[in-house]
Design an enzyme around this catalytic site. Sequence first.
Site, mmCIF file in Angstrom:
data_model
loop_
_atom_site.group_PDB
_atom_site.id
_atom_site.type_symbol
_atom_site.label_atom_id
_atom_site.label_comp_id
_atom_site.label_asym_id
_atom_site.label_seq_id
_atom_site.Cartn_x
_atom_site.Cartn_y
_atom_site.Cartn_z
ATOM 1 N N CYS A 122 -79.821 22.981 -30.953
ATOM 2 C CA CYS A 122 -80.223 23.685 -32.178
ATOM 3 C C CYS A 122 -81.379 22.986 -32.899
ATOM 4 C CB CYS A 122 -79.020 23.944 -33.070
ATOM 5 S SG CYS A 122 -79.261 25.468 -34.021
ATOM 6 N N GLU B 274 -71.430 23.466 -27.683
ATOM 7 C CA GLU B 274 -70.172 22.855 -28.151
ATOM 8 C C GLU B 274 -69.312 23.874 -28.903
ATOM 9 O OE1 GLU B 274 -72.877 22.801 -29.764
ATOM 10 O OE2 GLU B 274 -72.518 22.714 -31.914
ATOM 11 N N HIS C 207 -75.288 26.923 -29.440
ATOM 12 C CA HIS C 207 -74.348 25.799 -29.521
ATOM 13 C C HIS C 207 -73.399 25.741 -28.336
ATOM 14 C CE1 HIS C 207 -75.424 24.372 -33.528
ATOM 15 N NE2 HIS C 207 -75.731 25.646 -33.752
#
Length: 362
Positions: A249, A335, A333
């Site tokens: 990001c 994650e 993202h």
Amino acid sequence: MENAKSVKLVLEDGTEIQGTSFGAFTSAAGEVVFSTAMTGYPENLTDPSFAGQILVLTYPMVGNYGVPGEDLYESISKIFESDQIHIAGLVVNYYSEEHSHWNAAKSLGDWLKEYNIPGIFGVDTRMLTKKLREKGAMLGKIVAEQDIPFHDPNLENLVAQVSQSGVQRYGSGKNKIVLVDCGTKTNIIRCFLERDVELIRVPWDYDFNTLDYDGLFLSNGPGDPKMCEATIAHLQTALQQDKPIFGICLGNQLMSLAAGGDTFKLKYGHRSHNQPVLLTGTKRSFITSQNHGFAVDTATLPEEWTMLFENLNDGTCEGIKHKTKPFFSTQFHPEAAGGPEDTEYLFDDFLTAVAEHKAQRV
Ligand SMILES: NC(=O)CC[C@H](N)C(=O)O
């Protein structure tokens, strides 16, 4: 709710929307952005990338699963994305003070009160979102008793405000990864710790080139990436070498800026858990979790770099990679937290690149 007090949301275009207060009864100003994610408010509110923003949730009922308690894992939160709420204010349609979940410890309103963050409910968030889509993200304020001026958080170095000071180490795995903390989400730390890593977390302006490491990671973070001049300068030095680098990001934006490319502000950003991206050169797409207001201008990428992922909604750049060196980053993202975990394999790809690079050195 008992003793409900009215508050209003005011936008810089003159729009005024009356609603009811929950959380702290106080005024707050910021940039008004919307997220269409259907769950995940404990993660979103503690994601440091939301610093300075008044968050509008389009999902119509918010609060009904409460807020979990603070369990720790390796000295970081097990559930939250940092150790505090980072949004400036919260705007919802229906707020449910009543909540029910096996893991709930408190209501969303009580949690907001702990951090003195105002919430407003009774707002037609879909109408508001249409307005933000047509006119673009706007400055706004939640006004309780006291009126306050509008405030543009993107003019500040928000990264310097949320990055943790001091160096912190986690884990004792075989790969030494430096994590440049521009406001990192804790799930990035968790993803690394599940993968045999020793993580060295350094502040955003730390000269990581002085450290001995196997791979470099650049975190997510709030605000305009161009504010991170110190990180960009240090990264330019790292790009001269060939140790693997991975960014997420804000990290993707910093990678582009350090490489000589440019970034720009999107009209209203991407904030949701269902953003489709295409892996360049394939027909493979992924549904991703996103939260960003800026993007990389693909046309400005230098010759040695190429687009790695493309957003299938608006064609914007969702990741870049170096054509010959092990450097890559994503705008979305991997994650998750919250959102789909389908791209978490990118942590494995990075650590494979780290292992291969180490093997070449011996
Ligand atoms: N989640 C992030 O890292 C956001 C990056 C940057 N602040 C943006 O809004 O585009």
